[in-house]
Design an enzyme around this catalytic site. Structure first.
Site, PDB file in Angstrom:
ATOM      1  N   LYS A 190     -35.475 -23.721 -10.829  1.00 13.39           N
ATOM      2  CA  LYS A 190     -34.431 -24.742 -10.626  1.00 13.39           C
ATOM      3  C   LYS A 190     -34.119 -24.901  -9.141  1.00 13.39           C
ATOM      4  O   LYS A 190     -33.995 -26.021  -8.638  1.00 13.39           O
ATOM      5  CB  LYS A 190     -33.160 -24.361 -11.408  1.00 13.39           C
ATOM      6  CG  LYS A 190     -33.319 -24.508 -12.919  1.00 13.39           C
ATOM      7  CD  LYS A 190     -32.177 -23.860 -13.712  1.00 13.39           C
ATOM      8  CE  LYS A 190     -32.484 -23.918 -15.215  1.00 13.39           C
ATOM      9  NZ  LYS A 190     -31.492 -23.223 -16.044  1.00 13.39           N
TER      10      LYS A 190
ATOM     11  N   GLN B 196     -26.193 -19.682 -15.514  1.00 14.91           N
ATOM     12  CA  GLN B 196     -27.360 -19.411 -16.361  1.00 14.91           C
ATOM     13  C   GLN B 196     -26.967 -18.536 -17.553  1.00 14.91           C
ATOM     14  O   GLN B 196     -26.283 -17.520 -17.395  1.00 14.91           O
ATOM     15  CB  GLN B 196     -28.457 -18.728 -15.522  1.00 14.91           C
ATOM     16  CG  GLN B 196     -29.752 -18.502 -16.267  1.00 14.91           C
ATOM     17  CD  GLN B 196     -30.519 -19.786 -16.588  1.00 14.91           C
ATOM     18  OE1 GLN B 196     -30.313 -20.827 -15.963  1.00 14.91           O
ATOM     19  NE2 GLN B 196     -31.392 -19.728 -17.568  1.00 14.91           N
TER      20      GLN B 196
ATOM     21  N   ASP C  97     -24.887 -28.932 -16.983  1.00 17.23           N
ATOM     22  CA  ASP C  97     -25.484 -28.437 -18.232  1.00 17.23           C
ATOM     23  C   ASP C  97     -24.989 -29.226 -19.442  1.00 17.23           C
ATOM     24  O   ASP C  97     -25.525 -29.076 -20.540  1.00 17.23           O
ATOM     25  CB  ASP C  97     -25.057 -26.975 -18.439  1.00 17.23           C
ATOM     26  CG  ASP C  97     -26.207 -26.005 -18.300  1.00 17.23           C
ATOM     27  OD1 ASP C  97     -27.358 -26.432 -18.407  1.00 17.23           O
ATOM     28  OD2 ASP C  97     -25.917 -24.823 -18.094  1.00 17.23           O
TER      29      ASP C  97
HETATM   30  N1  GUN Z   1     -30.628 -20.610 -20.528  1.00 20.61           N
HETATM   31  C1  GUN Z   1     -31.689 -21.182 -21.137  1.00 20.61           C
HETATM   32  N2  GUN Z   1     -31.610 -22.525 -21.028  1.00 20.61           N
HETATM   33  C2  GUN Z   1     -30.492 -22.798 -20.336  1.00 20.61           C
HETATM   34  C3  GUN Z   1     -29.878 -23.995 -19.889  1.00 20.61           C
HETATM   35  O1  GUN Z   1     -30.349 -25.105 -20.131  1.00 20.61           O
HETATM   36  N3  GUN Z   1     -28.714 -23.844 -19.207  1.00 20.61           N
HETATM   37  C4  GUN Z   1     -28.167 -22.635 -18.966  1.00 20.61           C
HETATM   38  N4  GUN Z   1     -27.018 -22.598 -18.298  1.00 20.61           N
HETATM   39  N5  GUN Z   1     -28.706 -21.506 -19.365  1.00 20.61           N
HETATM   40  C5  GUN Z   1     -29.865 -21.587 -20.032  1.00 20.61           C
END
Ligand code: GUN
Length: 299
Positions: A53, A97, A120
Protein backbone atom coordinates in the site's frame (compact mmCIF):
# COMPACT_ATOMS: atom_id res chain seq x y z
CA UNK A 1 -12.26 -22.45 -21.16
CA UNK A 2 -13.00 -19.34 -19.11
CA UNK A 3 -11.54 -15.94 -19.79
CA UNK A 4 -9.06 -15.04 -17.03
CA UNK A 5 -9.51 -11.51 -15.73
CA UNK A 6 -6.30 -9.50 -15.48
CA UNK A 7 -6.72 -7.62 -12.21
CA UNK A 8 -3.35 -5.93 -12.60
CA UNK A 9 -4.43 -4.34 -15.85
CA UNK A 10 -7.75 -3.10 -14.41
CA UNK A 11 -5.92 -1.84 -11.33
CA UNK A 12 -3.42 0.04 -13.49
CA UNK A 13 -6.30 1.80 -15.27
CA UNK A 14 -7.54 3.01 -11.86
CA UNK A 15 -4.12 4.06 -10.56
CA UNK A 16 -3.46 5.98 -13.81
CA UNK A 17 -6.53 8.12 -13.12
CA UNK A 18 -5.45 8.48 -9.47
CA UNK A 19 -1.93 9.54 -10.42
CA UNK A 20 -3.19 12.16 -12.85
CA UNK A 21 -5.72 13.46 -10.32
CA UNK A 22 -3.03 13.68 -7.63
CA UNK A 23 -0.67 15.56 -9.95
CA UNK A 24 -3.46 18.00 -10.86
CA UNK A 25 -4.25 18.64 -7.20
CA UNK A 26 -0.64 19.34 -6.41
CA UNK A 27 -0.21 21.63 -9.43
CA UNK A 28 -3.40 23.59 -8.82
CA UNK A 29 -3.72 23.62 -5.04
CA UNK A 30 -0.24 22.69 -3.81
CA UNK A 31 -1.70 19.72 -1.92
CA UNK A 32 -0.48 16.12 -2.05
CA UNK A 33 -3.01 13.47 -1.06
CA UNK A 34 -1.85 12.09 2.31
CA UNK A 35 -2.43 8.46 3.28
CA UNK A 36 -1.61 7.30 6.82
CA UNK A 37 -1.44 3.54 7.34
CA UNK A 38 -1.26 2.23 10.90
CA UNK A 39 -0.01 -1.27 11.61
CA UNK A 40 0.25 -2.86 15.04
CA UNK A 41 2.39 -5.91 15.73
CA UNK A 42 4.35 -8.34 13.60
CA UNK A 43 1.84 -10.23 11.43
CA UNK A 44 3.97 -10.94 8.31
CA UNK A 45 1.02 -10.98 5.88
CA UNK A 46 -0.18 -7.61 7.24
CA UNK A 47 3.31 -6.14 6.89
CA UNK A 48 3.47 -7.33 3.32
CA UNK A 49 0.06 -5.76 2.47
CA UNK A 50 0.95 -2.51 4.22
CA UNK A 51 4.29 -2.35 2.40
CA UNK A 52 2.48 -2.75 -0.93
CA UNK A 53 0.00 0.00 0.00
CA UNK A 54 2.82 2.39 0.91
CA UNK A 55 4.72 1.72 -2.32
CA UNK A 56 1.63 2.25 -4.43
CA UNK A 57 0.80 5.48 -2.56
CA UNK A 58 4.25 6.84 -3.39
CA UNK A 59 3.90 5.71 -6.99
CA UNK A 60 0.64 7.67 -7.23
CA UNK A 61 2.41 10.80 -5.98
CA UNK A 62 0.91 10.73 -2.49
CA UNK A 63 2.43 11.65 0.80
CA UNK A 64 2.64 8.13 2.26
CA UNK A 65 2.92 7.78 6.03
CA UNK A 66 3.32 4.50 7.87
CA UNK A 67 2.91 4.21 11.64
CA UNK A 68 4.34 0.93 12.90
CA UNK A 69 3.37 0.24 16.50
CA UNK A 70 4.66 -2.61 18.68
CA UNK A 71 2.59 -5.71 19.44
CA UNK A 72 2.01 -4.55 23.06
CA UNK A 73 0.50 -1.20 22.05
CA UNK A 74 -2.41 -0.20 24.29
CA UNK A 75 -5.92 0.70 23.15
CA UNK A 76 -5.34 4.28 24.40
CA UNK A 77 -2.11 4.72 22.45
CA UNK A 78 -3.75 3.50 19.26
CA UNK A 79 -6.86 5.65 19.71
CA UNK A 80 -4.69 8.69 20.51
CA UNK A 81 -2.78 8.17 17.27
CA UNK A 82 -6.02 8.01 15.29
CA UNK A 83 -7.17 11.25 16.99
CA UNK A 84 -3.91 12.93 15.99
CA UNK A 85 -4.30 11.77 12.38
CA UNK A 86 -7.97 12.87 12.38
CA UNK A 87 -6.84 16.38 13.31
CA UNK A 88 -3.97 16.59 10.81
CA UNK A 89 -5.02 18.44 7.64
CA UNK A 90 -2.17 16.83 5.65
CA UNK A 91 -3.76 13.40 6.26
CA UNK A 92 -6.69 12.75 3.92
CA UNK A 93 -6.94 9.00 4.42
CA UNK A 94 -6.43 6.81 7.50
CA UNK A 95 -6.24 3.02 7.38
CA UNK A 96 -5.70 0.85 10.44
CA UNK A 97 -4.57 -2.53 9.16
CA UNK A 98 -6.65 -5.45 10.43
CA UNK A 99 -6.55 -7.82 12.20
CA UNK A 100 -5.24 -6.06 15.30
CA UNK A 101 -3.48 -8.10 18.00
CA UNK A 102 -5.96 -9.99 20.19
CA UNK A 103 -5.80 -7.66 23.21
CA UNK A 104 -7.01 -4.69 21.15
CA UNK A 105 -10.62 -3.95 20.30
CA UNK A 106 -10.75 -2.91 16.65
CA UNK A 107 -14.32 -1.61 16.55
CA UNK A 108 -13.88 1.59 18.63
CA UNK A 109 -10.67 2.32 16.74
CA UNK A 110 -12.33 1.98 13.34
CA UNK A 111 -15.35 3.98 14.45
CA UNK A 112 -13.12 6.78 15.77
CA UNK A 113 -11.71 7.44 12.28
CA UNK A 114 -13.45 10.50 10.86
CA UNK A 115 -15.82 9.27 8.13
CA UNK A 116 -14.32 11.62 5.52
CA UNK A 117 -10.86 10.09 6.17
CA UNK A 118 -12.10 6.49 6.47
CA UNK A 119 -10.61 5.20 3.20
CA UNK A 120 -11.44 1.62 4.25
CA UNK A 121 -15.15 2.48 4.25
CA UNK A 122 -15.65 0.72 7.58
CA UNK A 123 -17.02 3.57 9.66
CA UNK A 124 -20.76 3.15 10.26
CA UNK A 125 -21.40 6.41 8.39
CA UNK A 126 -19.78 5.05 5.22
CA UNK A 127 -21.16 1.53 5.67
CA UNK A 128 -24.61 3.04 6.26
CA UNK A 129 -24.42 5.11 3.08
CA UNK A 130 -23.68 1.96 1.08
CA UNK A 131 -26.54 0.18 2.85
CA UNK A 132 -28.97 2.99 2.02
CA UNK A 133 -27.89 3.08 -1.63
CA UNK A 134 -25.85 6.31 -1.43
CA UNK A 135 -22.72 5.30 -3.30
CA UNK A 136 -21.76 8.86 -4.21
CA UNK A 137 -21.17 10.88 -1.05
CA UNK A 138 -19.18 8.49 1.18
CA UNK A 139 -16.24 6.12 0.83
CA UNK A 140 -16.87 2.52 -0.24
CA UNK A 141 -14.82 -0.36 1.18
CA UNK A 142 -11.89 -0.98 -1.20
CA UNK A 143 -12.13 -4.70 -1.98
CA UNK A 144 -15.85 -4.72 -2.84
CA UNK A 145 -15.44 -1.47 -4.79
CA UNK A 146 -12.60 -3.10 -6.76
CA UNK A 147 -14.47 -6.36 -7.29
CA UNK A 148 -17.45 -4.33 -8.60
CA UNK A 149 -15.23 -2.69 -11.22
CA UNK A 150 -14.24 -6.16 -12.44
CA UNK A 151 -17.92 -7.18 -12.55
CA UNK A 152 -18.82 -3.94 -14.35
CA UNK A 153 -16.06 -4.55 -16.93
CA UNK A 154 -17.74 -7.86 -17.82
CA UNK A 155 -21.45 -7.07 -17.45
CA UNK A 156 -21.78 -3.28 -17.59
CA UNK A 157 -23.19 -1.13 -14.80
CA UNK A 158 -26.70 -2.61 -14.85
CA UNK A 159 -26.95 -6.20 -13.58
CA UNK A 160 -30.74 -6.45 -14.02
CA UNK A 161 -31.89 -10.05 -14.35
CA UNK A 162 -28.63 -11.55 -13.10
CA UNK A 163 -28.36 -13.72 -9.99
CA UNK A 164 -25.39 -12.89 -7.77
CA UNK A 165 -24.25 -15.06 -4.87
CA UNK A 166 -21.73 -13.75 -2.35
CA UNK A 167 -20.20 -16.36 -0.03
CA UNK A 168 -19.10 -14.64 3.18
CA UNK A 169 -20.78 -11.94 5.26
CA UNK A 170 -17.97 -9.86 6.77
CA UNK A 171 -18.27 -6.11 7.29
CA UNK A 172 -15.04 -5.66 5.36
CA UNK A 173 -16.25 -7.47 2.27
CA UNK A 174 -19.31 -9.73 2.08
CA UNK A 175 -21.95 -7.30 3.32
CA UNK A 176 -20.84 -4.29 1.25
CA UNK A 177 -20.29 -6.52 -1.82
CA UNK A 178 -23.86 -7.82 -1.58
CA UNK A 179 -25.17 -4.27 -1.23
CA UNK A 180 -23.16 -2.99 -4.21
CA UNK A 181 -24.45 -5.83 -6.38
CA UNK A 182 -27.98 -5.03 -5.20
CA UNK A 183 -27.51 -1.34 -6.01
CA UNK A 184 -26.53 -2.46 -9.54
CA UNK A 185 -29.89 -4.32 -9.79
CA UNK A 186 -28.60 -7.88 -9.38
CA UNK A 187 -30.73 -10.37 -7.46
CA UNK A 188 -28.45 -11.05 -4.52
CA UNK A 189 -28.01 -14.00 -2.16
CA UNK A 190 -25.61 -13.59 0.74
CA UNK A 191 -24.49 -17.09 1.62
CA UNK A 192 -22.30 -18.09 4.55
CA UNK A 193 -21.14 -20.97 6.72
CA UNK A 194 -24.67 -21.69 7.92
CA UNK A 195 -26.23 -21.77 4.46
CA UNK A 196 -27.95 -25.06 3.60
CA UNK A 197 -26.62 -26.80 0.48
CA UNK A 198 -24.17 -24.05 -0.39
CA UNK A 199 -23.15 -25.81 -3.62
CA UNK A 200 -26.73 -25.73 -4.93
CA UNK A 201 -27.10 -22.05 -3.98
CA UNK A 202 -23.85 -21.20 -5.78
CA UNK A 203 -24.96 -23.07 -8.92
CA UNK A 204 -27.74 -20.49 -9.33
CA UNK A 205 -25.23 -17.66 -9.63
CA UNK A 206 -24.52 -15.81 -12.83
CA UNK A 207 -22.01 -13.88 -10.71
CA UNK A 208 -20.37 -15.90 -7.94
CA UNK A 209 -18.21 -14.07 -5.43
CA UNK A 210 -16.22 -16.11 -2.91
CA UNK A 211 -14.84 -14.51 0.25
CA UNK A 212 -14.66 -17.14 2.94
CA UNK A 213 -10.96 -17.65 3.60
CA UNK A 214 -11.07 -21.40 2.90
CA UNK A 215 -8.51 -22.49 0.32
CA UNK A 216 -10.00 -23.96 -2.88
CA UNK A 217 -13.46 -24.44 -1.34
CA UNK A 218 -15.52 -23.62 -4.43
CA UNK A 219 -15.45 -26.63 -6.76
CA UNK A 220 -16.27 -26.91 -10.45
CA UNK A 221 -19.70 -28.40 -9.76
CA UNK A 222 -20.61 -25.34 -7.65
CA UNK A 223 -20.29 -23.11 -10.71
CA UNK A 224 -23.05 -22.49 -13.24
CA UNK A 225 -21.65 -22.98 -16.76
CA UNK A 226 -20.60 -19.60 -18.15
CA UNK A 227 -20.77 -17.81 -14.79
CA UNK A 228 -18.52 -14.94 -13.74
CA UNK A 229 -16.43 -16.11 -10.77
CA UNK A 230 -14.76 -13.52 -8.55
CA UNK A 231 -12.33 -14.98 -6.02
CA UNK A 232 -11.59 -12.72 -3.07
CA UNK A 233 -9.75 -15.32 -0.99
CA UNK A 234 -6.03 -15.03 -0.33
CA UNK A 235 -4.83 -18.17 1.43
CA UNK A 236 -1.25 -19.22 1.96
CA UNK A 237 -0.89 -23.00 1.69
CA UNK A 238 2.01 -25.42 1.78
CA UNK A 239 3.58 -26.08 -1.61
CA UNK A 240 5.93 -29.04 -1.18
CA UNK A 241 6.15 -29.29 -4.99
CA UNK A 242 8.14 -26.01 -4.87
CA UNK A 243 10.55 -27.41 -2.29
CA UNK A 244 10.59 -28.08 1.41
CA UNK A 245 8.92 -25.43 3.55
CA UNK A 246 7.69 -23.49 0.49
CA UNK A 247 4.22 -21.98 0.29
CA UNK A 248 1.99 -20.49 -2.38
CA UNK A 249 -1.10 -18.28 -2.49
CA UNK A 250 -4.44 -19.75 -3.52
CA UNK A 251 -7.96 -18.36 -3.52
CA UNK A 252 -11.23 -19.72 -2.17
CA UNK A 253 -11.98 -21.12 -5.63
CA UNK A 254 -10.45 -24.33 -7.04
CA UNK A 255 -9.21 -22.30 -9.99
CA UNK A 256 -7.92 -25.06 -12.28
CA UNK A 257 -11.13 -27.09 -12.29
CA UNK A 258 -13.48 -24.06 -12.33
CA UNK A 259 -11.64 -22.71 -15.37
CA UNK A 260 -13.42 -25.36 -17.46
CA UNK A 261 -16.90 -24.34 -16.29
CA UNK A 262 -16.87 -20.58 -15.66
CA UNK A 263 -17.24 -17.98 -18.41
CA UNK A 264 -14.92 -15.51 -16.70
CA UNK A 265 -12.76 -16.01 -13.61
CA UNK A 266 -10.29 -14.06 -11.50
CA UNK A 267 -6.94 -15.65 -10.63
CA UNK A 268 -5.21 -15.55 -7.23
CA UNK A 269 -2.86 -13.77 -7.11
CA UNK A 270 -3.42 -11.11 -9.78
CA UNK A 271 -7.21 -10.79 -9.67
CA UNK A 272 -9.06 -8.88 -6.97
CA UNK A 273 -5.92 -8.21 -4.87
CA UNK A 274 -4.44 -5.48 -7.08
CA UNK A 275 -7.90 -3.86 -7.30
CA UNK A 276 -8.07 -3.50 -3.51
CA UNK A 277 -4.90 -1.43 -3.41
CA UNK A 278 -5.97 0.59 -6.45
CA UNK A 279 -9.30 1.46 -4.80
CA UNK A 280 -7.51 2.50 -1.61
CA UNK A 281 -5.61 5.00 -3.74
CA UNK A 282 -8.86 6.05 -5.42
CA UNK A 283 -10.56 6.61 -2.04
CA UNK A 284 -7.59 8.63 -0.80
CA UNK A 285 -7.52 10.95 -3.80
CA UNK A 286 -11.31 11.34 -3.54
CA UNK A 287 -10.96 12.24 0.16
CA UNK A 288 -8.27 14.80 -0.69
CA UNK A 289 -10.41 16.37 -3.44
CA UNK A 290 -13.42 16.56 -1.15
CA UNK A 291 -11.37 18.17 1.64
CA UNK A 292 -10.69 21.03 -0.77
CA UNK A 293 -14.28 21.22 -1.98
CA UNK A 294 -13.35 20.07 -5.48
CA UNK A 295 -15.43 17.82 -7.75
CA UNK A 296 -14.08 14.29 -7.46
CA UNK A 297 -12.58 12.09 -10.19
CA UNK A 298 -14.64 9.05 -11.20
CA UNK A 299 -13.42 5.49 -11.69
N1 GUN B 1 -6.81 -6.58 6.32
C1 GUN B 1 -7.08 -7.31 5.21
N2 GUN B 1 -7.73 -6.54 4.31
C2 GUN B 1 -7.86 -5.32 4.86
C3 GUN B 1 -8.42 -4.09 4.41
O1 GUN B 1 -8.96 -3.98 3.31
N3 GUN B 1 -8.35 -3.06 5.29
C4 GUN B 1 -7.79 -3.18 6.51
N4 GUN B 1 -7.79 -2.11 7.30
N5 GUN B 1 -7.26 -4.30 6.96
C5 GUN B 1 -7.28 -5.35 6.13
Amino acid sequence: MAKIIDGKQSAAAVTDIVTQAAAKLEAEAGVKPGLAVVIVGDNPASHSYVGAKGRMAKQCGFNSMQYTLPEDTTQDTLENLVEKLNADPAVHGILVQLPLPGHLNSEPVIQSIRPEKDVDGLNVVNAGKVASGDLASGLVSCTPAGAMILVRNEHGADLSGLNAVVIGRSNLFGKPMGLLLLAANATVTMAHSRTKDLAAVCRQADILVAAVGRPLMVKADWVKPGATVIDVGINRVDAPEKGEGKTRLVGDVAFDECLDVAGVITPVPGGVGPMTIAMLMANTVVAAYRSLGRPIPTF
